[in-house]
Design a protein around this motif. Structure first.
Motif, short mmCIF file in Angstrom:
data_model
loop_
_atom_site.label_atom_id
_atom_site.label_comp_id
_atom_site.label_asym_id
_atom_site.label_seq_id
_atom_site.Cartn_x
_atom_site.Cartn_y
_atom_site.Cartn_z
N ILE A 218 0.83 -1.21 0.00
CA ILE A 218 0.00 0.00 0.00
C ILE A 218 0.86 1.25 0.00
O ILE A 218 0.64 2.19 -0.78
CB ILE A 218 -0.95 0.00 1.21
N ILE A 219 1.87 1.28 0.86
CA ILE A 219 2.73 2.46 0.97
C ILE A 219 3.52 2.68 -0.31
O ILE A 219 3.70 3.80 -0.77
CB ILE A 219 3.66 2.32 2.19
N ALA A 220 3.99 1.59 -0.92
CA ALA A 220 4.73 1.70 -2.18
C ALA A 220 3.84 2.27 -3.28
O ALA A 220 4.27 3.13 -4.07
CB ALA A 220 5.27 0.33 -2.60
N ALA A 221 2.59 1.82 -3.34
CA ALA A 221 1.66 2.31 -4.36
C ALA A 221 1.35 3.79 -4.16
O ALA A 221 1.31 4.57 -5.12
CB ALA A 221 0.37 1.50 -4.32
N LEU A 222 1.14 4.20 -2.91
CA LEU A 222 0.87 5.60 -2.63
C LEU A 222 2.07 6.48 -2.96
O LEU A 222 1.93 7.58 -3.48
CB LEU A 222 0.48 5.77 -1.15
#
Length: 229
Positions: free
Chosen positions: A88-92
């Motif tokens: 999730i953090i990588a995508a954001l």
């Protein structure tokens, strides 16, 4: 008992199939997040898990983007382990970098040309950060760098460091920038004093300070546009 797994939903309601059939704009934030989460729990679908994690940040993607892996895990949302938190953090972060993809080929003519880039770079920071954009004679970006990072109460930008880097990067124009984590865009007296101090110091090296832009989640404030540079 009705199944809670996405594979048993009508095909039109499944996030992946919905994206393929109708395009990304047809999906809600929870549905997009569910694609990243991939698999829910025995009690909840991935969409339910996505809704729960969004609920912990008041459905605010900006707040979600500010979280570290440890902070996301502390939310204790069942179905979100370390691997999913990292995804999730990588995508954001990719989304943030996409917004900040202002290339060196582009010419900066006004505050709006650079404000979006700076807002994307700095609006998610939890503490105050001071950055400088170094431009050549044609107002194309030579270099962007964060000069200093402070605590919640503020940061200090040393004019000597800023000008040293300007000479190293063959810059003739500068745009100063810092963020206001509080969301307030109004410059403080200290902001104005620092701007004029850097501007006066740069003048001795024939370097121009074109603007000082303050950014937050609320938008941006341009010293040049407001006539206080």
């Amino acid at each position: 008992m009705q199944s809670t797994t996405i594979k048993h939903w009508a095909e039109d309601d499944r996030p992946r199939e919905k994206l393929i059939q109708k395009g990304v704009d047809a999906l809600s934030n929870a549905e997009l997040l569910a694609i990243l989460i991939n698999i829910g729990t025995t009690e909840k679908t991935a969409v339910d898990v996505a809704k729960e994690i969004l609920g912990t940040v008041n459905n605010d993607l900006h707040q979600l983007a500010r979280l570290s892996v440890k902070e996301m895990l502390k939310l204790k949302v069942k179905g979100i382990g370390e691997a999913k938190a990292v995804t999730i953090i990588a995508a954001l972060e990719l989304g943030i970098r996409k917004e900040a993809s202002f290339t060196k080929k582009q010419v900066v003519l006004q505050s709006a040309d650079i404000a979006r880039f700076l807002k994307a770079k700095l609006q998610h920071k939890k503490h105050e950060v001071f950055a400088v954009i170094y431009l050549n004679r044609a107002n194309k970006i030579n270099h962007y760098e964060i000069i200093s990072e402070g605590g919640i109460t503020g940061t200090v930008a040393d004019p000597r460091i800023i000008l040293k880097k300007a000479l190293e990067n063959d810059a003739v124009n500068l745009i100063l920038c810092h963020n206001h984590p509080s969301g307030n865009l109004k410059p403080s007296r200290a902001d104005e004093d620092l701007t004029h101090k850097i501007k006066e110091a740069a003048r001795y090296f024939d370097i121009n300070v074109l603007d000082h832009i303050i950014v937050s989640e609320e938008g941006y404030f341009s010293f040049a546009d407001e006539g206080i540079l």
